[in-house]
Design a protein around this motif. Structure first.
Motif, mmCIF file in Angstrom:
data_model
loop_
_atom_site.group_PDB
_atom_site.id
_atom_site.type_symbol
_atom_site.label_atom_id
_atom_site.label_comp_id
_atom_site.label_asym_id
_atom_site.label_seq_id
_atom_site.Cartn_x
_atom_site.Cartn_y
_atom_site.Cartn_z
ATOM 1 N N GLU A 254 -16.948 -12.599 43.202
ATOM 2 C CA GLU A 254 -17.051 -13.334 41.941
ATOM 3 C C GLU A 254 -17.730 -12.480 40.880
ATOM 4 O OE1 GLU A 254 -21.186 -15.720 43.071
ATOM 5 O OE2 GLU A 254 -19.283 -16.802 42.983
ATOM 6 N N VAL A 255 -17.576 -12.890 39.635
ATOM 7 C CA VAL A 255 -18.124 -12.128 38.503
ATOM 8 C C VAL A 255 -19.621 -11.907 38.677
ATOM 9 C CG1 VAL A 255 -18.512 -12.139 36.011
ATOM 10 C CG2 VAL A 255 -16.336 -12.964 36.926
ATOM 11 N N ALA A 256 -20.336 -12.944 39.071
ATOM 12 C CA ALA A 256 -21.796 -12.841 39.218
ATOM 13 C C ALA A 256 -22.183 -11.776 40.234
ATOM 14 C CB ALA A 256 -22.377 -14.194 39.617
ATOM 15 N N GLY A 257 -21.333 -11.562 41.264
ATOM 16 C CA GLY A 257 -21.617 -10.545 42.268
ATOM 17 C C GLY A 257 -21.563 -9.144 41.680
ATOM 18 N N PHE A 258 -20.567 -8.894 40.851
ATOM 19 C CA PHE A 258 -20.484 -7.586 40.179
ATOM 20 C C PHE A 258 -21.667 -7.392 39.233
ATOM 21 C CE2 PHE A 258 -15.900 -8.107 41.221
ATOM 22 C CZ PHE A 258 -15.701 -6.909 41.884
#
Length: 268
Positions: A254-258
């Motif tokens: 997910e975006v938050a992981g990147f």
């Protein structure tokens, strides 16, 4: 009153001119220009969207690369409002400086446009570089590009464009526009999308360059795991410290992981 003109489309510039009145009205309604808005249109073409926006708003700045369209645009626009034309490549236009000029005291510009298919991603990334100066964007692009922009993890079309845009903007697909609405008709469906940049306080990316490098590397070879795709960018320990699985593929993250991984790397 319809005062569009019929300058032929230039294939090498990726021109497909919108002409269907119903679709144009839907775009103007989605933009909903209000008094005091500083609206900038990218690629006005034959004025199909320009003139209705002028009638609704009274004034507009437009950026047009094709100099052959400038004189007829200016002439036709006089019946509708005040059109200011900037000649040149939109990728060379400093939106931050334009916002300071058009909307002083910290105001923002609103971007609108039927983006050329062959330049849509570079224009989106260019707008992203100036997100703090942009209030919102309403763009028409290929339907498949809009699907990529809005895709979530696990989707086959979730990729670099999805992550980069969603980290900085709320992305909302609005409606599909069929090929027959254009002249010449493209071979694919188009779609209109709304992008609203997040307030700076809500953007969690600590360093834009590091984040962009991580996302680019991760999706550079989609079939590879993060451990292999990010070789030379982030080791397994860093990947796992960000709460990610080193054996996962980029399309699963997910975006938050990147954002977490890039922030960890940016912090040393």
């Amino acid at each position: 009153m319809n005062t569009t003109f019929t300058e032929p489309a230039k294939k090498h510039l990726g021109q497909n001119f919108l002409h269907e009145r119903g679709e144009i009205d839907k775009i103007v309604q989605a933009v909903d220009p209000q008094p005091g808005d500083a609206i900038v249109e990218i690629g006005p073409g034959q004025g199909a969207l320009t003139f209705p926006l002028l009638r609704k708003h009274g004034a507009l700045t437009a950026i047009e690369f094709d100099r052959d369209l400038h004189a007829p645009l200016q002439a036709a626009a006089r019946a509708h409002g005040t059109l200011r034309l900037i000649e040149g490549d939109v990728l060379g236009v400093d939106f931050t400086a334009l916002a300071a000029e058009m909307a002083p005291a910290g105001g923002q510009i609103r971007l609108v446009g039927n983006l050329p298919y062959n330049l849509s991603s570079p224009i989106l990334f260019h707008a992203l570089d100036h997100a703090a100066a942009v209030r919102d964007m309403h763009f028409m692009l290929q339907k498949e590009v809009v699907e990529r922009m809005a895709a979530g993890p696990g989707s086959k079309v979730y990729g670099r464009l999805s992550v980069m845009l969603q980290a900085y903007c709320a992305v909302t697909p609005l409606f599909i526009v069929p090929p027959g609405a254009f002249r010449p008709a493209p071979k694919v469906d188009s779609a209109v999308v709304r992008l609203v940049p997040k307030p700076p306080a809500q953007v969690e990316v600590a360093d834009h360059r590091t984040f962009a490098n991580v996302v680019r590397a991760a999706f550079g070879q989609r079939r590879k795991t993060l451990r292999n795709a990010l070789n030379g960018v982030a080791d397994t320990a860093r990947i796992e410290a960000a709460g990610l699985r080193a054996d996962a593929r980029a399309e699963q993250v997910e975006v938050a992981g990147f954002v977490r991984l890039a922030n960890l790397l940016a912090g040393g």
